[in-house]
Structures are given as structure tokens and as C-alpha cells.
Scaffold this motif. Structure first.
Motif, PDB file in Angstrom:
ATOM      1  N   UNK A  55     -32.869 -20.550   3.107  1.00  0.00           N
ATOM      2  CA  UNK A  55     -33.959 -21.323   3.720  1.00  0.00           C
ATOM      3  C   UNK A  55     -33.645 -21.591   5.186  1.00  0.00           C
ATOM      4  N   UNK A  56     -34.603 -22.175   5.883  1.00  0.00           N
ATOM      5  CA  UNK A  56     -34.480 -22.424   7.308  1.00  0.00           C
ATOM      6  C   UNK A  56     -33.325 -23.386   7.603  1.00  0.00           C
ATOM      7  N   UNK A  57     -32.593 -23.115   8.668  1.00  0.00           N
ATOM      8  CA  UNK A  57     -31.503 -24.016   9.072  1.00  0.00           C
ATOM      9  C   UNK A  57     -31.915 -24.863  10.276  1.00  0.00           C
ATOM     10  N   UNK A  58     -33.216 -24.825  10.608  1.00  0.00           N
ATOM     11  CA  UNK A  58     -33.725 -25.611  11.739  1.00  0.00           C
ATOM     12  C   UNK A  58     -34.487 -24.748  12.722  1.00  0.00           C
ATOM     13  N   UNK A  59     -35.700 -25.191  13.082  1.00  0.00           N
ATOM     14  CA  UNK A  59     -36.526 -24.414  14.010  1.00  0.00           C
ATOM     15  C   UNK A  59     -36.247 -24.770  15.466  1.00  0.00           C
ATOM     16  N   UNK A  60     -35.702 -25.952  15.687  1.00  0.00           N
ATOM     17  CA  UNK A  60     -35.336 -26.371  17.048  1.00  0.00           C
ATOM     18  C   UNK A  60     -33.856 -26.735  17.052  1.00  0.00           C
ATOM     19  N   UNK A  61     -33.311 -26.861  18.262  1.00  0.00           N
ATOM     20  CA  UNK A  61     -31.894 -27.227  18.368  1.00  0.00           C
ATOM     21  C   UNK A  61     -31.641 -28.607  17.771  1.00  0.00           C
ATOM     22  N   UNK A  62     -32.602 -29.514  17.968  1.00  0.00           N
ATOM     23  CA  UNK A  62     -32.458 -30.867  17.403  1.00  0.00           C
ATOM     24  C   UNK A  62     -32.467 -30.817  15.882  1.00  0.00           C
TER      25      UNK A  62
END
Length: 382
Positions: free
Chosen positions: A23-30
Motif C-alpha cells: 500500500x501507499x507509504x505517503x503521497x507527500x513528504x509530510x
């Protein structure tokens, strides 16, 4: 700490579950930083159920508004606990129970868990049997007596010991109840049907945005929760004859109390009431979280100028504008959890729901105008 570093500290088979779910590990650096932080907390065993309950009440996912590796890690860490809990314990943390059930049914999580069976076998929840929560904190005395009879201790009390003098009264009571059921049924039906003969929506079929009951609210009082530093307890006027509703919101760290006082806002009014650190919350305020995550800020969605408490808030579009919301969304149906990821703010800062299948845009509005986030574009709403 990086995502790879935090995952490497997880024990097996939890680490395998997170990695295999892809799954996604984050779409933005934050978001990436927050995902890694949550996985690090899981690895260190620093996640406490009461704190998690507080954070999850207004949220579908733990980071932003989409499924991430942090959700998978939390689900895996909670699994051995939740698979052993009794119903009463599950009902004491309704937000975490709802969250756990939602995550375990995500297709990517199901596939990863199946490969590691039986370590993460599906946990069944009887959410339909969860004890109902009354919205009125101070019920009339007569109702209290009726409620007492419904308690297990009262049911056990032998009814056969009633004196003969009591029996005629009981028969009279039954006759009155039967007459009320016969004569009042139609009145009840008419009262629940909105003007124009439209009926209240049913929760059959796929979740749709119009099932969500959104209304204008006015904060008439706000205090900090005595038992939780991150929570406000608000009294919100929603134009109801019963008076303001008690609403608990996790906004202390993001919105100063001065900006909460006398505020007009949008409330979601048909979520199942939730107990938050000993205080029952009977609605949820709609807030926008920056696309850079909570560190970028959180702000309340603002209704059009001149809005009044209780006014209907709805989604634009012929399928939604005239539809009636549910009286209460069934947690088992995951209606809000399915719709909420499409909540956002447009380039105009207008609040909207974007259909994930057709990409059609449906702004959130009242009869007088569109609701907005004062500063955020591309924000998530929850």
C-alpha cells in the motif's frame, strides 16, 4: 526515521504483512514522515487504545485520507488484541473497532493477510448488536424507569410477584400502548417524511454522499476536555428543539479556543454517537486538513455568510440535491468511510466531493452558497 528503517524494526509476521500489502507509504513528504512515525510507534509498542480511540473518532485512516502502510501496521498490531476481546470491550472503543474492521476488509490487506494465514485471520464483529446510545444526557424520570426495566438486573427480577392490585394497572398500560401503536403509527410516519412527500433514505445498496446528514451548526459554548489535552467539548446549536448537541473534537492542537467560540460551521449529524474519554459526542465538525498533512494546519469548513443553525448542507448534482439523508449511518455499512476519501477542497477553496469512479465534482453547499476552507486548496476533509 525513514519508512524502510521503521519497517525493519517490526517483528515477523507483522513486517511481512506491511511489506506484502504494497500500500501507499505517503503521497507527500509530510505524509511519508507521519507514516514512518506511526510504524515506529507500533514497533516500539507505544500505541495506547485510549489515545488511538481519540484520534480515530473523526478519521477514516490514521494518516491523511487514504490507506497507508501505517494503517496496515496498526491493524496487524491490534489483531492479537481484537481477536480476544469480548463484545463489551469492543463497544468501549467504537472508533478503533470501526477502524480495525474497515482496514481488515481492504483488498490489499485481505490478500496480504491470506498469504500469512492464520496469523491475521478475519475478526468478526456484531456491530448491529452494539448498545444504543441515547443523545439526551438527562432523560425524563419516566423514561429512566423504563430503561431500568431493560437492564439485565431488572429483567431477572421476578414479575410474577406483582400484587393483584398491580395487574389491572398493567393491563391498562398494555391497552394504552396498543392503542398508541394503532392510532399513532400513521402520525409517526407522516412526521418522519420530509415536506414534498420524500421519504428518508435507506442504506441499501452502495454508499452515496446524500446518505450523510450535514447541517449548519453554531458553537454556543466550548471548553477543553478535563481528561484529554487534545480535545474540545463543544455545545453546538443545530436548530433542534432538544437544544444544543454535545460534540467532542480533537482540534486543541490546531485551532485556538478563541477561534472556536461563537463559530458557525458544518456538522455531520448522523454518525453513531461515540464516547470520547467519558463524554458522549453526538456529531462531528467538518474540518479541512492541509494537503501537507496536519503539520500544515487544520481549519474548520465555513458555511456561506448568513447561514442559520440547522440549515441543510448538501452535495450539488441531481442525484444528491433532493435526496434525504439516513437518520443514522450504520457503522457496519462503512458509509462515511467509503465516501470520506473523496472529500477535498478545489482550487477555489470550495469544499467538494469528487466521485472516484467518474471524477465528477459535487460541491458542498447550502441554498445560499458553497462552503469553503478559508486557506486550503487540495485539503482532505474529515
Amino acid at each position: 526515521m525513514s519508512y524502510e528503517s521503521s519497517v525493519s524494526r517490526l517483528p515477523s509476521p507483522l513486517k511481512d504483512l506491511v511489506v506484502n500489502s504494497q500500500v501507499n507509504v505517503g503521497k507527500t513528504e509530510a505524509d511519508k514522515a507521519e507514516v514512518a512515525q506511526w510504524i515506529g510507534k507500533v514497533a516500539e509498542g507505544e500505541v495506547a487504545l485510549p489515545d488511538l480511540e481519540t484520534q480515530l473518532v473523526p478519521r477514516t485512516y490514521i494518516v491523511s485520507n487514504y490507506l497507508t502502510a501505517a494503517d496496515v501496521a496498526l491493524y496487524g498490531a491490534l489483531h492479537p488484541v481484537f481477536s480476544q476481546l469480548q463484545p463489551a470491550q469492543l463497544y468501549s472503543t467504537p472508533a478503533v473497532t470501526r477502524y480495525f474492521d474497515h482496514i481488515q476488509t481492504r483488498p490489499s490487506v485481505v490478500a496480504a493477510a491470506s498469504a500469512l494465514s492464520p496469523a491475521f485471520s478475519s475478526v468478526s464483529f456484531d456491530l448491529e448488536s452494539a448498545p444504543p446510545i441515547e443523545r439526551k444526557p438527562d432523560a425524563p424520570k419516566k423514561k429512566e424507569k423504563v430503561a431500568a426495566v431493560a437492564e439485565p438486573t431488572a429483567v431477572v427480577a421476578p414479575k410474577e410477584d406483582k400484587s393483584p392490585e398491580d395487574k389491572p394497572k398493567e393491563r391498562k398500560e398494555k391497552k394504552k400502548d396498543a392503542a398508541a401503536a394503532d392510532n399513532g403509527g400513521k402520525k409517526k410516519e407522516k412526521a418522519s417524511a420530509p415536506a414534498g412527500g420524500k421519504t428518508v433514505a435507506e442504506d441499501a445498496g452502495e454508499p452515496v454522499p446524500s446518505m450523510i446528514d450535514m447541517r449548519i451548526g453554531h458553537i454556543v459554548d466550548v471548553q477543553k476536555h478535563p481528561e484529554a489535552d487534545s480535545l474540545y467539548i463543544e455545545q453546538i446549536d443545530l436548530g433542534e428543539e432538544t437544544g444544543p448537541r454535545t460534540v467532542v473534537s480533537g482540534l486543541v492542537n490546531y485551532i485556538p479556543i478563541e477561534e472556536m467560540r461563537d463559530k458557525y460551521l458544518v456538522c455531520i449529524c448522523n454518525l453513531k454517537p461515540a464516547n470520547m474519554r467519558g463524554v458522549k459526542s453526538f456529531a462531528m465538525v467538518l474540518a479541512a486538513t492541509s494537503k501537507d498533512g496536519k503539520d500544515g494546519g487544520v481549519e474548520l469548513i465555513q458555511p456561506p455568510p448568513g447561514s442559520k443553525p440547522g440549515e441543510r448542507v448538501y452535495f450539488e448534482g441531481p442525484d444528491f440535491e433532493n435526496a434525504q439523508p439516513l437518520s443514522q449511518m450504520n457503522p457496519k455499512k462503512k458509509i462515511f468511510e467509503t465516501i470520506q476519501p473523496g472529500f477535498t477542497t478545489l482550487n477555489t477553496k470550495e469544499a467538494a466531493w469528487i466521485n472516484p469512479i467518474t471524477n465528477s465534482v459535487h460541491r458542498i453547499r447550502t441554498k445560499d452558497g458553497v462552503c469553503v476552507a478559508p486557506n486550503f486548496v487540495g485539503a482532505s476533509l474529515s
